[in-house]
Design an enzyme around this catalytic site. Structure first.
Site, PDB file in Angstrom:
ATOM      1  N   GLU A 130       0.360   5.327   0.699  1.00  0.00           N
ATOM      2  CA  GLU A 130      -0.556   6.373   1.157  1.00  0.00           C
ATOM      3  C   GLU A 130      -0.126   7.749   0.646  1.00  0.00           C
ATOM      4  O   GLU A 130       0.929   7.906   0.039  1.00  0.00           O
ATOM      5  CB  GLU A 130      -0.627   6.331   2.688  1.00  0.00           C
ATOM      6  CG  GLU A 130      -1.195   5.003   3.161  1.00  0.00           C
ATOM      7  CD  GLU A 130      -1.409   4.911   4.656  1.00  0.00           C
ATOM      8  OE1 GLU A 130      -0.877   5.761   5.405  1.00  0.00           O
ATOM      9  OE2 GLU A 130      -2.121   3.972   5.068  1.00  0.00           O
ATOM     10  N   CYS A 182      -4.078   0.717  -2.559  1.00  0.00           N
ATOM     11  CA  CYS A 182      -3.991  -0.530  -1.785  1.00  0.00           C
ATOM     12  C   CYS A 182      -2.929  -1.468  -2.366  1.00  0.00           C
ATOM     13  O   CYS A 182      -2.609  -1.413  -3.563  1.00  0.00           O
ATOM     14  CB  CYS A 182      -5.325  -1.267  -1.800  1.00  0.00           C
ATOM     15  SG  CYS A 182      -6.616  -0.479  -0.860  1.00  0.00           S
ATOM     16  N   CYS A 233     -10.335  -4.948   0.338  1.00  0.00           N
ATOM     17  CA  CYS A 233     -11.436  -3.982   0.387  1.00  0.00           C
ATOM     18  C   CYS A 233     -12.318  -4.150  -0.862  1.00  0.00           C
ATOM     19  O   CYS A 233     -11.978  -4.885  -1.796  1.00  0.00           O
ATOM     20  CB  CYS A 233     -10.896  -2.554   0.479  1.00  0.00           C
ATOM     21  SG  CYS A 233     -10.245  -1.913  -1.082  1.00  0.00           S
ATOM     22  N   ASN A 244       0.837  -1.202   0.000  1.00  0.00           N
ATOM     23  CA  ASN A 244       0.000   0.000   0.000  1.00  0.00           C
ATOM     24  C   ASN A 244       0.874   1.254   0.000  1.00  0.00           C
ATOM     25  O   ASN A 244       1.975   1.271   0.570  1.00  0.00           O
ATOM     26  CB  ASN A 244      -0.990  -0.001   1.164  1.00  0.00           C
ATOM     27  CG  ASN A 244      -0.348  -0.165   2.521  1.00  0.00           C
ATOM     28  OD1 ASN A 244       0.687  -0.795   2.649  1.00  0.00           O
ATOM     29  ND2 ASN A 244      -0.974   0.400   3.539  1.00  0.00           N
ATOM     30  N   CYS A 282     -10.659  -3.345  -4.233  1.00  0.00           N
ATOM     31  CA  CYS A 282      -9.694  -4.375  -4.650  1.00  0.00           C
ATOM     32  C   CYS A 282     -10.411  -5.647  -5.100  1.00  0.00           C
ATOM     33  O   CYS A 282      -9.942  -6.329  -6.023  1.00  0.00           O
ATOM     34  CB  CYS A 282      -8.707  -4.655  -3.529  1.00  0.00           C
ATOM     35  SG  CYS A 282      -7.571  -3.266  -3.280  1.00  0.00           S
ATOM     36  N   GLU A 288      -3.133  -4.661  -3.042  1.00  0.00           N
ATOM     37  CA  GLU A 288      -3.622  -5.583  -4.070  1.00  0.00           C
ATOM     38  C   GLU A 288      -3.632  -4.905  -5.443  1.00  0.00           C
ATOM     39  O   GLU A 288      -3.223  -5.497  -6.446  1.00  0.00           O
ATOM     40  CB  GLU A 288      -5.048  -6.046  -3.747  1.00  0.00           C
ATOM     41  CG  GLU A 288      -5.187  -6.769  -2.424  1.00  0.00           C
ATOM     42  CD  GLU A 288      -5.503  -5.842  -1.251  1.00  0.00           C
ATOM     43  OE1 GLU A 288      -4.920  -4.735  -1.171  1.00  0.00           O
ATOM     44  OE2 GLU A 288      -6.336  -6.227  -0.420  1.00  0.00           O
TER      45      GLU A 288
HETATM   46  N1  THU Z   1      -5.359  -1.286   2.448  1.00  0.00           N
HETATM   47  C1  THU Z   1      -4.838  -2.134   1.523  1.00  0.00           C
HETATM   48  O1  THU Z   1      -3.664  -2.021   1.140  1.00  0.00           O
HETATM   49  N2  THU Z   1      -5.641  -3.109   1.006  1.00  0.00           N
HETATM   50  C2  THU Z   1      -6.956  -3.267   1.325  1.00  0.00           C
HETATM   51  O2  THU Z   1      -7.622  -4.124   0.743  1.00  0.00           O
HETATM   52  C3  THU Z   1      -7.571  -2.438   2.349  1.00  0.00           C
HETATM   53  C4  THU Z   1      -6.721  -1.371   2.924  1.00  0.00           C
HETATM   54  C5  THU Z   1      -4.512  -0.214   2.992  1.00  0.00           C
HETATM   55  C6  THU Z   1      -4.924   1.170   2.588  1.00  0.00           C
HETATM   56  C7  THU Z   1      -4.374   2.006   3.717  1.00  0.00           C
HETATM   57  O3  THU Z   1      -3.041   2.386   3.406  1.00  0.00           O
HETATM   58  C8  THU Z   1      -4.347   1.073   4.917  1.00  0.00           C
HETATM   59  O4  THU Z   1      -4.564  -0.231   4.407  1.00  0.00           O
HETATM   60  C9  THU Z   1      -5.399   1.381   5.941  1.00  0.00           C
HETATM   61  O5  THU Z   1      -6.665   1.476   5.380  1.00  0.00           O
END
Ligand code: THU
Length: 131
Positions: free
Chosen positions: A45, A54, A88, A43, A91, A56
């Site tokens: 940010e 994300c 999520c 991920n 994804c 995935e």
């Molecule tokens: N996140 C992912 O990388 N994949 C997901 O399927 C859900 C959330 C990350 C996004 C963010 O940087 C952190 O998790 C918290 O939400």
């Protein structure tokens, strides 16, 4: 072909590259395609929070950018902060897109550190499709 356990290890390694200064919630993913090729992602940010990518979708983007054309057959997802880090909704939609009709396996790590399998059609039923 890489094993489920090894795919999870790749996801764990990718989580170490996570850029998550805001949530401090690192995630790694590793996507295996029918070709046998696999691609990792973490991920990423952003100070404009909604621009976060994300793990995935980063792994799948990595595959597409490297010319991968075959079906997405498995994706391992890992976060050190969550046992069984499910993808999520966004994804899930991406995984479904690159499944190309295959019931892609979602590989997570359970409480006993074992690889546990789910299927995209089970966790993302009645999904949006153009055709
Ligand atoms: N996140 C992912 O990388 N994949 C997901 O399927 C859900 C959330 C990350 C996004 C963010 O940087 C952190 O998790 C918290 O939400």
């Amino acid at each position: 072909m890489i094993s489920d356990k090894e795919l999870l290890e790749k996801a764990k390694e990718a989580a170490q590259n996570s850029y998550c200064p805001y949530s401090k919630f690192s995630v790694g993913a590793c996507a295996l395609f029918e070709s046998g090729n696999y691609y990792s992602g973490c991920n990423i940010e952003n100070s404009s929070y909604g621009l976060t990518l994300c793990a995935e979708r980063n792994a799948i983007s990595n595959a597409v950018a490297n010319g991968e054309k075959t079906k997405l057959i498995k994706i391992a997802i890992y976060s050190p902060k969550s046992k069984k880090c499910f993808p999520c909704g966004a994804c899930r939609q991406w995984i479904q897109e690159f499944s190309q009709g295959y019931d892609t396996q979602i590989i997570l790590e359970d409480e006993d550190l074992k690889a546990i399998l789910y299927h995209i059609n089970d966790i993302f039923p009645y999904s949006f499709k153009l055709i």
